[in-house]
Design a protein around this motif. Structure first.
Motif, PDB file in Angstrom:
ATOM      1  N   ARG A  10       0.837  -1.212   0.000  1.00 54.40           N
ATOM      2  CA  ARG A  10       0.000   0.000   0.000  1.00 54.40           C
ATOM      3  C   ARG A  10       0.870   1.259   0.000  1.00 54.40           C
ATOM      4  O   ARG A  10       0.526   2.265  -0.632  1.00 54.40           O
ATOM      5  CB  ARG A  10      -0.946  -0.004   1.197  1.00 54.40           C
ATOM      6  CG  ARG A  10      -1.995  -1.109   1.125  1.00 54.40           C
ATOM      7  CD  ARG A  10      -2.918  -1.114   2.335  1.00 54.40           C
ATOM      8  NE  ARG A  10      -3.748   0.087   2.367  1.00 54.40           N
ATOM      9  CZ  ARG A  10      -3.658   1.036   3.283  1.00 54.40           C
ATOM     10  NH1 ARG A  10      -2.773   0.923   4.258  1.00 54.40           N
ATOM     11  NH2 ARG A  10      -4.442   2.076   3.232  1.00 54.40           N
ATOM     12  N   THR A  11       1.994   1.231   0.703  1.00 55.94           N
ATOM     13  CA  THR A  11       2.900   2.375   0.728  1.00 55.94           C
ATOM     14  C   THR A  11       3.472   2.634  -0.662  1.00 55.94           C
ATOM     15  O   THR A  11       3.565   3.784  -1.109  1.00 55.94           O
ATOM     16  CB  THR A  11       4.053   2.130   1.721  1.00 55.94           C
ATOM     17  OG1 THR A  11       3.517   1.942   3.035  1.00 55.94           O
ATOM     18  CG2 THR A  11       5.019   3.302   1.741  1.00 55.94           C
ATOM     19  N   ALA A  12       3.835   1.561  -1.363  1.00 55.63           N
ATOM     20  CA  ALA A  12       4.352   1.713  -2.729  1.00 55.63           C
ATOM     21  C   ALA A  12       3.296   2.297  -3.651  1.00 55.63           C
ATOM     22  O   ALA A  12       3.577   3.172  -4.479  1.00 55.63           O
ATOM     23  CB  ALA A  12       4.836   0.366  -3.253  1.00 55.63           C
ATOM     24  N   ALA A  13       2.054   1.819  -3.515  1.00 56.45           N
ATOM     25  CA  ALA A  13       0.964   2.272  -4.386  1.00 56.45           C
ATOM     26  C   ALA A  13       0.522   3.692  -4.076  1.00 56.45           C
ATOM     27  O   ALA A  13      -0.241   4.283  -4.841  1.00 56.45           O
ATOM     28  CB  ALA A  13      -0.222   1.320  -4.280  1.00 56.45           C
TER      29      ALA A  13
ATOM     30  N   PRO B  94      -8.021  -1.293   3.081  1.00 58.43           N
ATOM     31  CA  PRO B  94      -8.267  -0.248   2.081  1.00 58.43           C
ATOM     32  C   PRO B  94      -7.342  -0.405   0.882  1.00 58.43           C
ATOM     33  O   PRO B  94      -6.139  -0.638   1.031  1.00 58.43           O
ATOM     34  CB  PRO B  94      -7.949   1.048   2.849  1.00 58.43           C
ATOM     35  CG  PRO B  94      -8.105   0.687   4.294  1.00 58.43           C
ATOM     36  CD  PRO B  94      -7.676  -0.742   4.405  1.00 58.43           C
ATOM     37  N   VAL B  95      -7.909  -0.301  -0.310  1.00 65.20           N
ATOM     38  CA  VAL B  95      -7.139  -0.474  -1.541  1.00 65.20           C
ATOM     39  C   VAL B  95      -6.808   0.900  -2.116  1.00 65.20           C
ATOM     40  O   VAL B  95      -7.709   1.671  -2.447  1.00 65.20           O
ATOM     41  CB  VAL B  95      -7.928  -1.297  -2.581  1.00 65.20           C
ATOM     42  CG1 VAL B  95      -7.119  -1.437  -3.872  1.00 65.20           C
ATOM     43  CG2 VAL B  95      -8.289  -2.664  -2.018  1.00 65.20           C
ATOM     44  N   PRO B  96      -5.519   1.234  -2.243  1.00 65.82           N
ATOM     45  CA  PRO B  96      -5.141   2.535  -2.813  1.00 65.82           C
ATOM     46  C   PRO B  96      -5.669   2.714  -4.233  1.00 65.82           C
ATOM     47  O   PRO B  96      -5.826   1.737  -4.972  1.00 65.82           O
ATOM     48  CB  PRO B  96      -3.607   2.494  -2.797  1.00 65.82           C
ATOM     49  CG  PRO B  96      -3.257   1.462  -1.777  1.00 65.82           C
ATOM     50  CD  PRO B  96      -4.354   0.448  -1.832  1.00 65.82           C
ATOM     51  N   GLU B  97      -5.897   3.940  -4.604  1.00 65.38           N
ATOM     52  CA  GLU B  97      -6.439   4.243  -5.930  1.00 65.38           C
ATOM     53  C   GLU B  97      -5.502   3.783  -7.041  1.00 65.38           C
ATOM     54  O   GLU B  97      -5.947   3.412  -8.135  1.00 65.38           O
ATOM     55  CB  GLU B  97      -6.689   5.738  -6.058  1.00 65.38           C
ATOM     56  CG  GLU B  97      -7.334   6.153  -7.378  1.00 65.38           C
ATOM     57  CD  GLU B  97      -7.588   7.644  -7.455  1.00 65.38           C
ATOM     58  OE1 GLU B  97      -7.955   8.118  -8.544  1.00 65.38           O
ATOM     59  OE2 GLU B  97      -7.412   8.327  -6.427  1.00 65.38           O
TER      60      GLU B  97
END
Length: 330
Positions: A132-135, A152-155
């Protein structure tokens, strides 16, 4: 004299930025303009200077791929299909091999992040937080992996998975039909999302059919680990391996031990990644559609908004390494 992108833009009658976007495969460029720019580039024998393009547009024209073990044919097939899809878009590919080490994978990600426009993490062993941090920084395609439910899924994150259940359920039903009442599953890496999915599918299928399931963990999902663990297998069982490489190692050790496959033991692999004729007997396997996964991941790179999620099915391919339980006694 070397042709520049400015000359291509002038020949195509477009701006420098539009020419760069057209050659990098940006979906913001209409198809007619893209074809005009590509034709001008071909006529002028243009070879792109990626550094110069990045200074003009802020785009590197590169994507990064990180694999847990590029020597596994499953991943080379994935790469071949992805490359064939993006080949016409003038996109460079940077490849990293994590060697089944999540810390090395995270290090490769940090190194690539400033050199690429997007990342494809294949069978990632990193944590959800790291992904998630990368995305949050750049578009990421997560292939053969999914974040935990409720996370939660990043955009900027796409998730492309393999649906293991059809193939693994069919494998257990096949073994049950042959009269096998015991199955040993040779499990994959502890951090592998797909290993967990395979375990769950096998457990449910065995429970439904009343088959005794035992699970053994291999050190690495490769040929040598398959050879090593096969030293401890009871011939009076059937075996389902995490992948074809492990299954191939099992077949090798069985020959050394005088265990005849499939007469004494039935063996099922996974991935359908071996060249025809490499395994003897021909390996019954679960086709994981790595090429279809690679194509789907490529489309997610080229058009993320249209491919935030996706899945490819598995199927059982029956060959010669499975037979009726106790066939040698008949």
């Amino acid at each position: 004299m070397t042709t520049t992108i400015r000359q291509v833009a002038a020949a195509a009658g477009v701006s420098l930025a539009t020419a760069s976007r057209a050659l990098s495969g940006s979906p913001a460029v209409v198809e007619s303009t893209r074809k005009r720019v590509q034709q001008a580039a071909a006529e002028l024998d243009y070879n792109p200077n990626r550094l110069g393009r990045s200074l003009v547009t802020g785009s590197t024209g590169n994507i990064g791929l990180i694999f847990p073990d590029i020597s596994n044919p499953f991943y080379t097939q994935f790469l071949a299909e992805l490359e064939s899809v993006v080949a016409s878009r003038d996109i460079g590919i940077l490849i990293g091999d994590a060697h089944e080490d999540s810390d090395r994978e995270a290090s490769l990600l940090r190194q690539m992040a400033t050199q690429v426009d997007s990342l494809v993490l294949v069978s990632s062993r990193m944590t959800d937080f790291q992904i998630r941090t990368a995305a949050a920084r750049l578009p990421v395609v997560l292939a053969n992996r999914q974040l935990e439910p409720g996370t939660p899924v990043p955009e900027l994150l796409s998730q492309i998975v393999i649906d293991v259940d059809p193939g693994f359920s069919a494998a257990i039903e096949h073994l049950h039909t042959l009269g096998h009442q015991r199955v040993t599953y040779l499990d994959g890496p502890a951090r592998s999302w797909s290993a967990r999915e395979k375990r769950a599918s096998l457990s449910q299928a065995c429970a439904r059919l009343g088959i005794d399931l035992s699970i053994l963990h291999v050190e690495k999902p490769d040929f040598e680990s398959g050879r090593a663990i096969a030293q401890h297998l009871d011939p009076a069982t059937s075996v389902v391996a995490f992948n074809d490489q492990v299954a191939l190692g099992v077949l090798s050790t069985c020959r050394d031990r005088g265990i005849r496959v499939p007469h004494h033991m039935s063996v099922v692999g996974c991935d359908n990644s071996l060249p025809v004729g490499l395994a003897w007997p021909a390996l019954t396997t679960i086709d994981s559609s790595s090429r279809a996964l690679g194509a789907l991941a490529a489309r997610a790179v080229l058009d993320p908004a249209a491919h935030r999620t996706g899945s490819v099915p598995t199927r059982l391919i029956v060959r010669d390494s499975t037979a009726v339980a106790g066939a040698s006694a008949r």
